[in-house]
Enzyme design. Structure first.
Site, PDB file in Angstrom:
ATOM      1  N   CYS A  24      -3.127  11.587   3.303  1.00 57.57           N
ATOM      2  CA  CYS A  24      -3.447  10.780   2.336  1.00 57.57           C
ATOM      3  C   CYS A  24      -2.837  11.533   1.162  1.00 57.57           C
ATOM      4  O   CYS A  24      -2.739  10.799   0.029  1.00 57.57           O
ATOM      5  CB  CYS A  24      -4.791  10.413   2.297  1.00 57.57           C
ATOM      6  SG  CYS A  24      -5.222   9.072   3.666  1.00 57.57           S
ATOM      7  N   HIS A  75      -4.813   1.805   7.232  1.00 59.38           N
ATOM      8  CA  HIS A  75      -3.478   2.089   6.902  1.00 59.38           C
ATOM      9  C   HIS A  75      -2.890   2.577   8.394  1.00 59.38           C
ATOM     10  O   HIS A  75      -3.432   3.091   8.931  1.00 59.38           O
ATOM     11  CB  HIS A  75      -3.070   3.227   5.955  1.00 59.38           C
ATOM     12  CG  HIS A  75      -3.514   2.705   4.600  1.00 59.38           C
ATOM     13  ND1 HIS A  75      -4.324   3.377   3.405  1.00 59.38           N
ATOM     14  CD2 HIS A  75      -3.224   1.381   3.762  1.00 59.38           C
ATOM     15  CE1 HIS A  75      -4.320   2.936   2.464  1.00 59.38           C
ATOM     16  NE2 HIS A  75      -3.827   1.575   2.588  1.00 59.38           N
ATOM     17  N   GLU A 125       0.674  -1.333   0.011  1.00 58.96           N
ATOM     18  CA  GLU A 125       0.300   0.045   0.089  1.00 58.96           C
ATOM     19  C   GLU A 125       0.821   1.221  -0.028  1.00 58.96           C
ATOM     20  O   GLU A 125       0.498   2.223   0.371  1.00 58.96           O
ATOM     21  CB  GLU A 125      -1.147  -0.035   1.231  1.00 58.96           C
ATOM     22  CG  GLU A 125      -2.031  -0.949   1.177  1.00 58.96           C
ATOM     23  CD  GLU A 125      -3.028  -1.012   0.278  1.00 58.96           C
ATOM     24  OE1 GLU A 125      -3.664   0.226   0.299  1.00 58.96           O
ATOM     25  OE2 GLU A 125      -3.397  -1.911  -0.421  1.00 58.96           O
TER      26      GLU A 125
END
Length: 448
Positions: free
Chosen positions: A371, A250, A174
């Protein structure tokens, strides 16, 4: 030689929509199928870029992807012209069309993992595009991501690019959302911190029971090998499975680090004390003084952290050695989180100031300030070798806001994704964007 941490923020794409595609992401699922405002989303992101640039931070732009991804739909059996492919998908498999229209590439913390030249064996900055194979709508991003990064960081003397890891569950990667780097100075060797949710092959590591753990230990280890990192410069840590099951999909939803500081929730990791001691010991070998700020669950619950995105913030180093924390408006709206932050900045700790930004369009889809940016540590020579078209300036900001105003819609509902005109609008906008950012041909419609 001076060195910098450059934040390359993702530019929100024209198909920004609330598809509710990310299982395990509470915000994404809770706002599913609401109407979005792509124009407002892009302008909110640009406003943050401009503000950081004006504060004196190095700021760049990372272009969005072509959507809908008609090639991906063709690979799933839809045929005919582009318009026919879109219309067939809308009629026969609307969820696939929604996935092919996702603008989630805006969250470029997931685009790649980046290791600066001071850490790597060959003295180059290394990039590995993330395969993002846990979610179909993100798994189709990495080919274009690789081309865009290649156009931004093209000088092979300074930059090395690696293909995404094998697109299988055992190597779920990721990107930088589960990677942090600690260092005394950006141009000096540091410790790269890889956080994983599970191991693909070692059953000794516990796994979450409700939501998937997207990052594997094996993927993190593979990236470290590809980048030529030394054992002394790497620490691996496991996310707490119970917080993954509470929506911490995450690590950057529960912890953020920069320089010599890790800011994290009490429940973020397993074996926290051992991990912190390892980080402290390894960073000390490079002349660093590792520190951590642990937010106790008694003051901020995991639920508070997930809803406010307290830790999905940007932790920025200022010239005086203190830190600035960039948080979303949702932190101010949460009484417990805001009370904690007021106490944090009034103390004599490293984090001295908090700035709040309105990123509602991104937040409603499950992504906050952290993000939206990919961090790249560069020395002066490397920064000079970056494609200058992607470095934020006042004129570029003005050009991009005009570009958004010209090409983006004010409202986008799920039914609008079936409009073939949307694809034409997107391609027209992106073709112009590649000229603005001097990227060359990076999109499939420009290449094929």
């Amino acid at each position: 030689m001076k060195s910098y941490e450059v934040n390359f923020d993702g530019l929100v794409g024209p198909t920004h929509n609330y598809g509710g595609l990310s299982y395990g992401n509470v915000a994404s699922q809770s706002n599913s199928q609401q109407s979005s405002n792509p124009k407002e989303a892009a302008l909110q992101g640009l406003a943050k870029m401009k503000a950081l640039m004006e504060m004196g931070f190095q700021q760049g732009v990372l272009a969005p992807q072509e959507r809908p991804d008609v090639a991906a739909l063709r690979s799933l059996g839809f045929a005919g012209s582009d318009a026919q492919v879109i219309q067939q998908a809308a009629k026969q498999a609307m969820p696939l069309l929604v996935a092919s229209c996702s603008a989630s590439s805006m969250w470029v913390a997931n685009a790649a993992t980046v290791s600066p030249s001071a850490d790597t064996a060959d003295g180059r900055v290394h990039f590995t595009a993330a395969n993002l194979n846990c979610k179909y709508h993100r798994s189709i991003e990495h080919p274009t991501t690789s081309r865009v990064l290649g156009a931004m960081f093209a000088d092979q003397k300074h930059f090395a690019h690696h293909s995404a890891l094998p697109a299988v569950a055992q190597f779920g990667d990721e990107g930088a959302a589960n990677h942090t780097r600690f260092c005394r100075e950006y141009g000096q060797a540091g410790v790269e911190f890889f956080v994983f949710g599970r191991s693909a092959f070692d059953t000794r590591y516990p796994a979450p029971q409700k939501y998937p753990a997207r990052q594997t230990l094996e993927a993190s280890q593979a990236v470290a090998r590809l980048h030529g990192l030394s054992d002394d410069g790497v620490v691996y840590a496991q996310q707490n499975p119970s917080v993954i099951d509470q929506g911490v999909f995450h690590n950057d939803v529960i912890a953020v680090g920069n320089g010599e500081l890790l800011f994290h929730h009490e429940d973020a990791f397993l074996d926290t004390d051992t991990m912190l001691a390892e980080l402290q010991g390894k960073l000390a070998k490079f002349g660093g003084n590792f520190q951590s700020i642990c937010v106790p669950r008694s003051q901020v619950t995991v639920e508070d952290a997930v809803r406010s995105y307290l830790f999905n913030s940007q932790l920025l180093s200022r010239a005086d050695g203190t830190m600035l924390l960039i948080v979303p408006e949702e932190c101010r709206a949460n009484e417990r989180v805001w009370q904690y932050l007021q106490g944090l900045t009034s103390s004599a700790g490293m984090i001295r100031e908090v700035k709040v930004f309105d990123l509602k369009q991104s937040m409603q889809n499950g992504g906050g300030p952290a993000c939206l940016r990919l961090r790249v540590a560069l020395n002066e020579t490397e920064l000079a070798a970056v494609n200058p078209g992607v470095i934020m300036t006042a004129p570029l900001y003005d050009t991009l806001t005009q570009w958004v105003g010209k090409h983006y819609r004010d409202r986008l509902a799920e039914s609008d994704l079936a409009d073939p005109q949307l694809l034409l609008e997107c391609r027209t906008a992106l073709d112009e964007l590649t000229q603005i950012l001097k990227l060359g041909a990076v999109y499939p419609f420009q290449i094929n």
